[in-house]
Design an enzyme around this catalytic site. Sequence first.
Site, mmCIF file in Angstrom:
data_model
loop_
_atom_site.group_PDB
_atom_site.id
_atom_site.type_symbol
_atom_site.label_atom_id
_atom_site.label_comp_id
_atom_site.label_asym_id
_atom_site.label_seq_id
_atom_site.Cartn_x
_atom_site.Cartn_y
_atom_site.Cartn_z
ATOM 1 N N ASP A 99 0.870 -1.160 0.000
ATOM 2 C CA ASP A 99 0.000 0.000 0.000
ATOM 3 C C ASP A 99 0.917 1.224 0.000
ATOM 4 O OD1 ASP A 99 -2.284 1.613 0.265
ATOM 5 O OD2 ASP A 99 -2.167 1.566 2.453
ATOM 6 N N ASP A 101 -0.071 4.908 1.494
ATOM 7 C CA ASP A 101 -0.195 5.736 2.699
ATOM 8 C C ASP A 101 0.037 4.923 3.963
ATOM 9 O OD1 ASP A 101 -1.087 8.289 1.447
ATOM 10 O OD2 ASP A 101 -2.755 7.018 0.788
#
Length: 548
Positions: A99, A101
């Site tokens: 991912d 963030d």
Amino acid sequence: MAAAAAARSLLAAGRARAGGRRCRALPAAGAAPYCTVAPQQQRRQPPPDMKSYLWSRYKEAKRVTKELVPSIMSNMLNPDAIFSNNEMSLSDIEIYGFDYDYTLVFYSKHLHTLIFNAARDLLINEHRYPAEIRKYDYDPNFAIRGLHYDVHRALLMKIDAFHYIQLGTVYRGLSVVPDEEVIAMYDGSHVPLEQMSDFYGKSSQGNTMKQFMDIFSLPEMTLLSCVNEYFLKNNIDYEPVHLYKDVKDSIRDVHIKGIMYRAIEADIEKYICYAEQTRAVLAKLADHGKKMFLITNSPSSFVDKGMKFIVGKDWRDLFDVVIVQADKPNFFNDKRRPFRKVNERGVLLWDKIHKLQKGQIYKQGNLYEFLKLTGWRGSKVLYFGDHIYSDLADLTLKHGWRTGAIIPELRSEIKIMNTEKYIQTMTWLQTLTGLLEHMQVHRDPDSQMILEEWKKERKEMREMNRNFFNAQFGSLFRTDENPTYFLRRLSRFADIYMASLSCLLNYEPDYTFYPRRTPLQHELPGWSDQLCTGTFRIPFLQETVQIK
């Protein structure tokens, strides 16, 4: 060690005086095993002076606890370690996914203030909330991740792995709700399954609870509590369901309308932390021939600028596949959405995608098409993310990928757990719990009065323990004794977990992670003798320990 020798001598004395007792380990690593004895086995002729007898046991236990603290402190936890829920060897991993963030990139404290302020202004300007709520500022020390919110009652609370509310952690606005009121509202402290949040932590299809699992949800919880507080303080009648929806929509709009993205891009050094050694991790994996991909919900230009800042202009050369605006968790379940190419100017192209090319950015798509185009299936894939539901749950349950959870709070909690004050408090709390369990067989008035004093002390120490981490809600991972609901989900959906990706730099690419075997409540392992004199293993006195 002198402390261990003293503990063993006390243990031997306990063995000589009692029979039929067994040592039981508490359910979590780091907690002291204490001894369970059937009540009929415990009963014996009480000493004539119970007050003196019980207080002598108390003082002796306290002395032993104090002697053990130095040896416990010699076994500190490493904040940069990787912890395992499930055995996994990195030698089996060929493909690493990430991912963006709070996985590849970490943000400064300023970001949550930005989100809070922007959402608060949207409430005022677009949802016509009173301008007076501008007096509330973001408090980074109010909420923790993993809390539940009762949408209909406007209550923020902490719930354990067994659906029990931790009393003392229920907040209406910014004020704690008395235990008696909580018990009256819920007919106890248990939340039935049908009222809990749904699989992804949302309040939908009749579920009245919402669980906040995202790090971005910290300003949302705080804003909800502040607006609730304003209405309550000013005796304004309002509908809690509408408030919840309006705050949720405002927080969503901070993202969707690009308010957050534009602010970060305009002052990237203010909002993005450069200290997490992301490039070093990616370079190490690339040097060992590992394939890598990125799947994020964030937009293309935002990710590109952030990755250039933390990794370098050539960041795309490290990734075999890059997917933006994926709309997780729908990305893992919706088979209908095709991939689209994004060109250098951010324009979406209409080409049909037959192959996912290195160096190219793609938007949307779905996991089933991703698996078809890459062939990256099963346990040779390890995916990292910070959101236990949106990032990890479907991958481990439906597709057999290995999963790694990034839990930034872990580092600060471990540092607290390594302090002498915390160790002293927890060691004595576990010892006192054992004393209470075993001395409760004494039913005379003098004994019961002393036991009530001990219970009061235990309650005060539990509150002290909570305040070590967060004054309102305590640890992310524990209620008073039980694991939190957050930890239950973490244990189910993450093979490994760590504070940041930089922890990978401490391990070789063929390292095998082994979960610690902790005794179940009914187990009596042969090595329990050693456990009772080791770290956090407090040997109880005559009445309170006997190991077969």
